[in-house]
Design an enzyme around this catalytic site. Structure first.
Site, PDB file in Angstrom:
ATOM      1  CE  LYS A 163     -11.164 -30.211 -13.364  1.00 17.41           C
ATOM      2  NZ  LYS A 163     -11.001 -30.067 -11.931  1.00 17.41           N
TER       3      LYS A 163
ATOM      4  NE  ARG B 172     -25.736  -9.322  -3.138  1.00  9.69           N
ATOM      5  CZ  ARG B 172     -25.697  -8.178  -2.497  1.00  9.69           C
ATOM      6  NH1 ARG B 172     -26.749  -7.403  -2.453  1.00  9.69           N
ATOM      7  NH2 ARG B 172     -24.594  -7.787  -1.907  1.00  9.69           N
ATOM      8  CB  THR B 173     -29.597 -15.253  -5.931  1.00 12.22           C
ATOM      9  OG1 THR B 173     -29.476 -13.973  -6.527  1.00 12.22           O
ATOM     10  CG2 THR B 173     -30.842 -15.930  -6.467  1.00 12.22           C
TER      11      THR B 173
ATOM     12  NE  ARG C 188     -27.887 -17.090 -10.227  1.00 10.59           N
ATOM     13  CZ  ARG C 188     -27.711 -15.863  -9.739  1.00 10.59           C
ATOM     14  NH1 ARG C 188     -26.524 -15.438  -9.417  1.00 10.59           N
ATOM     15  NH2 ARG C 188     -28.747 -15.065  -9.571  1.00 10.59           N
TER      16      ARG C 188
ATOM     17  CG  HIS D  53     -32.553 -13.336 -11.531  1.00  9.42           C
ATOM     18  ND1 HIS D  53     -33.136 -14.263 -10.690  1.00  9.42           N
ATOM     19  CD2 HIS D  53     -31.561 -12.742 -10.809  1.00  9.42           C
ATOM     20  CE1 HIS D  53     -32.519 -14.225  -9.520  1.00  9.42           C
ATOM     21  NE2 HIS D  53     -31.567 -13.320  -9.568  1.00  9.42           N
TER      22      HIS D  53
END
Lengths: 442, 302
Positions: free
Chosen positions: B82, B54-55, B104, B132
């Site tokens: 990795k 959603r964000t 994010r 946020h």
């Protein structure tokens, strides 16, 4: 090569001498030591000191300067073998002598781990070939630092290890810690404990408190350290084995150690310059160079550590020199490696305790020399005739600015970059080796 | 301003400017043609190191409605482990010459790290448990729409506050206004080190009784395995907002949730679907608010 040091004010806790003297070093041995006065009140005068270097003769007029025995760092990481991109025995010991240390004890968390005599021999051979000072390896308590099986402590001791520690990887199992403490009595070397309950610290990145909440970082509560200090003191008390607590960072730990010492428990402790020089505020801007384990704490803890040094609850100042590559620190805070490259700033940061009258100069030097030597049973004779030259010339008032790019350590990770410090090692003499920092930063 | 890293760095005036701009963009969103040519020719990249639908969608829609060219760069945490460091990922993206980076990342401080190392405008879409900021801005916008003000309101934040970047950003935003802030939930997830302006309640009823706004937080299901809460059932029983709250909360209290919600954990279906709930309005407002943030970060000529 002859080195003559005139009018030096010697403070030597090994020989219990504190007086002005002339020192002559020939081929790495102190051939003459002439005390001019035994008067303790005699302070260095203010006439300028001078250095004169000729091909076979170095003459130092040390008026206004001090001479101390070479410092001992009982807690450092030299990273070799295995992490030579962070530091090597050559560069680490060069940083040591530049910072006034002539003896460095290196922790076992190398790769491979120093949990078997071959690794100890390798470290000692490398130190012998490329090192710039004495290196004393610390062996692992448990195989692979896993906290499960004791390493071959007796053989490690015979190979040259002076203590045992799983530094950074606390022995979580109290039974294994009990056995290690008991076994160490036969081996004749202390257990050095990194006190951290891993369940309580669980992936924490800084001190737990208002600031960690504010920054959204997972905190490490002071309880994570104190629970283990308490456990290890209890084990030490019940099984009467020498225990040394590494890098004490909290007031609660200090209180526990103080009480234990009053009860006669055979416990000793160290702290590091960053714990009495900084607080958690140093990480406020996600400064990864101030990320250490245990984390920097609060002002209340910082004051308690200073008081503990003053009251001799904390016996030793060690550097926990933990050099890292730029890449290890150039990441988001949570992912950054823990540690400060500490050998080149430790003495100057600690001299602030003298300038601020927290400690006398003699007390400070004891915490860097005779106290670690006694804990580790390292045989040092101090500054006396016929002994190997193992001394430093220090101007305790020289102002200088920390510049990380000028560190000789490969680890440029320091939160003290740009700091103005007072007190500098001008010269380190270790046997036939001679390191001159006289002209730097002048 | 080049970046939006957190609410911490904003003044009350900055916040008001963003909310006013968002209001203008909300009008755009109600038109038949919902797109403006404002940022045509500029490029935005959505750099997501954590799964998010959603964000990311909300940002993507906001970017497209400003006529930005949009790239989505989803990096699973495992592929980063990795090899490539965040620094290298960032340098690669910088080589594309993008104008905006929406990031994010699971590490607190990661957005700031990125902003320090790139000339592009950086917008924090959630960094670890830190902030946020666009969520708090859209929450404030939604409250303003209904209540007409932020000053003088009593706001209860209920749930896992310690692990919530939404709670932190809302705390910092609301603290810049004259609000009463309450933290409500079990002591294992409500911080013992709360700021001085926050009232702490371990009892749901006491905590939300006189509030104007009740903000619920998502309970992450794994918390019950880490001893933060004994079970989701118990959480719902004690701190879940169920229809019995209607008997004691204010008549005009609103219930908010940043989504995705767990029905039957932090909120019951009756409450989620009630007229008090403004959860879907928050989603709509998210687009307008994010458009405002991106627009205001545009490096404009003097």
């Amino acid at each position: 090569m002859i080195i003559k040091i005139y009018n030096a004010y010697i403070i030597d806790p090994f020989t219990d001498k504190e007086a002005v003297a002339d020192i002559v070093v020939e081929n790495g041995i102190i051939s003459r030591l002439i005390f001019k006065s035994q008067a303790l009140s005699l302070k260095p005068d203010t006439k300028p000191s001078a250095l004169n270097i000729k091909p076979d003769l170095i003459e130092i007029d040390a008026r206004g300067l001090y001479v101390f025995p070479g410092l001992i760092d009982m807690h450092a990481h030299l990273r070799e073998p295995g992490y030579e991109y962070k530091e090597t025995i050559r560069t680490g010991t060069l940083a040591a002598v530049k910072g006034g240390f002539t003896s460095v004890c290196c922790m076992a968390n190398t790769n491979p781990v120093n949990d078997n005599p071959e690794v100890t021999y390798y470290i000692l051979a490398k130190a012998n070939e490329e090192g710039n000072c004495d290196v004393y390896p610390i062996g692992a308590i448990t195989k692979g630092l896993k906290g499960e099986e004791l390493s071959e402590m007796a053989m490690l001791r015979q190979a040259g290890c002076v203590a045992f520690s799983d530094d950074g990887m606390p022995v979580m199992n109290a039974m294994i810690m009990r056995r290690a403490l008991e076994y160490s009595k036969a081996v004749g070397a202390p257990i050095i404990s990194h006190c951290e309950d891993l369940f309580l610290s669980e992936n924490g990145a800084m001190n737990e408190g208002k600031l960690s909440f504010y920054m959204g970082l997972k905190g490490i509560p002071r309880a994570a350290e104190e629970v283990m200090v308490a456990r290890d003191i209890i084990l030490c008390k019940h099984f009467h084995a020498p225990l040394h607590i590494a890098h004490v960072s909290t007031k609660g730990s200090v209180d526990l150690i103080k009480k234990a010492k009053e009860e006669g428990v055979p416990v000793t402790a160290e702290t590091c310059p960053h714990y009495f020089s900084l607080t958690e505020e140093a990480v406020r801007d996600y400064n990864t160079n101030a990320k250490v384990n245990p984390p920097l704490r609060t002002e209340q803890d910082r004051e308690a550590i200073k008081e503990a040094l003053k009251e001799a609850v904390v016996d030793v100042i060690a550097t926990d020199h933990a050099p890292h590559s730029l890449d290890d620190k150039n990441t988001p805070f949570q992912e950054a490696a823990n540690g400060i490259s500490g050998l080149e700033t430790a003495l100057a940061l600690s001299l602030k305790l003298v300038h601020d009258k927290v400690l006398t100069l003699r007390q400070l030097i004891e915490k860097f020399t005779v106290n670690p030597a006694n804990i580790l049973k390292i045989n040092k004779s101090g500054i006396k005739e016929k002994a190997e030259a193992d001394l430093i010339v220090v101007d305790i008032n020289r102002q200088w600015t920390v510049k990380k790019e000028e560190f000789v350590s490969m680890g440029k990770n320091t939160p003290f970059d740009g700091w103005q410090l007072k007190g500098k090692v001008l010269m380190t003499v270790k046997g036939r080796k001679f390191f001159n920092m006289w002209q730097e930063d002048k | 301003m080049k970046d939006l890293i957190g609410i911490k760095e904003l003044s009350r005036q900055d916040i008001e400017e963003i909310l006013n701009t968002a209001k203008a963009f909300k009008e755009v969103l109600q038109r038949d043609i919902k797109k403006v040519p404002t940022l045509r020719g500029k490029t935005a990249i959505n750099l997501f190191f954590e799964p998010s639908t959603r964000t990311r969608t909300s940002f993507e829609l906001a970017e497209k409605r400003l006529s930005l060219d949009v790239l989505n760069f989803s990096v699973s945490t495992s592929s980063v482990v990795k090899g490539e460091t965040l620094y290298d990922t960032l340098k690669t993206i910088e080589a594309y010459n993008v104008d905006y980076i929406v990031i994010r990342h699971p590490c607190s401080g990661a957005a700031k790290f990125v902003a320090n190392h790139t000339p592009a405008c950086v917008i924090n879409a959630g960094d670890g448990t830190n902030e946020h900021p666009t969520q708090a801005l859209l929450d404030a916008f939604s409250i303003l729409e209904i209540k007409g003000r932020l000053d003088g309101l009593k706001i209860a934040i209920v749930g896992d506050i310690i692990h919530s970047r939404v709670a932190r950003s809302n705390l910092y935003l609301l603290s810049k206004f004259d609000t009463e802030i309450r933290f409500v939930g079990p002591p294992t997830v409500v911080p013992g080190y709360a700021p001085d302006n926050v009232k702490i309640f371990y009892d749901l009823k006491e905590g939300i009784k006189d509030s104007d706004v009740i903000m619920l937080l998502r309970i992450q299901l794994e918390r019950q395995n880490a001893a933060f809460i004994p079970s989701l059932k118990e959480y719902f029983h004690v701190w879940g907002v169920k229809k019995d709250v209607f008997s004691y909360i204010k008549d005009d209290a609103i219930i908010m949730h940043p989504g995705p919600m767990n029905r039957g954990v932090e909120i019951s279906t009756e409450v989620a679907d009630s007229s008090r709930s403004i959860i879907l309005r928050q989603v709509t407002n998210g687009i307008a608010t994010r458009m405002a943030v991106i627009y205001l970060l545009t490096p404009r000529e003097a």
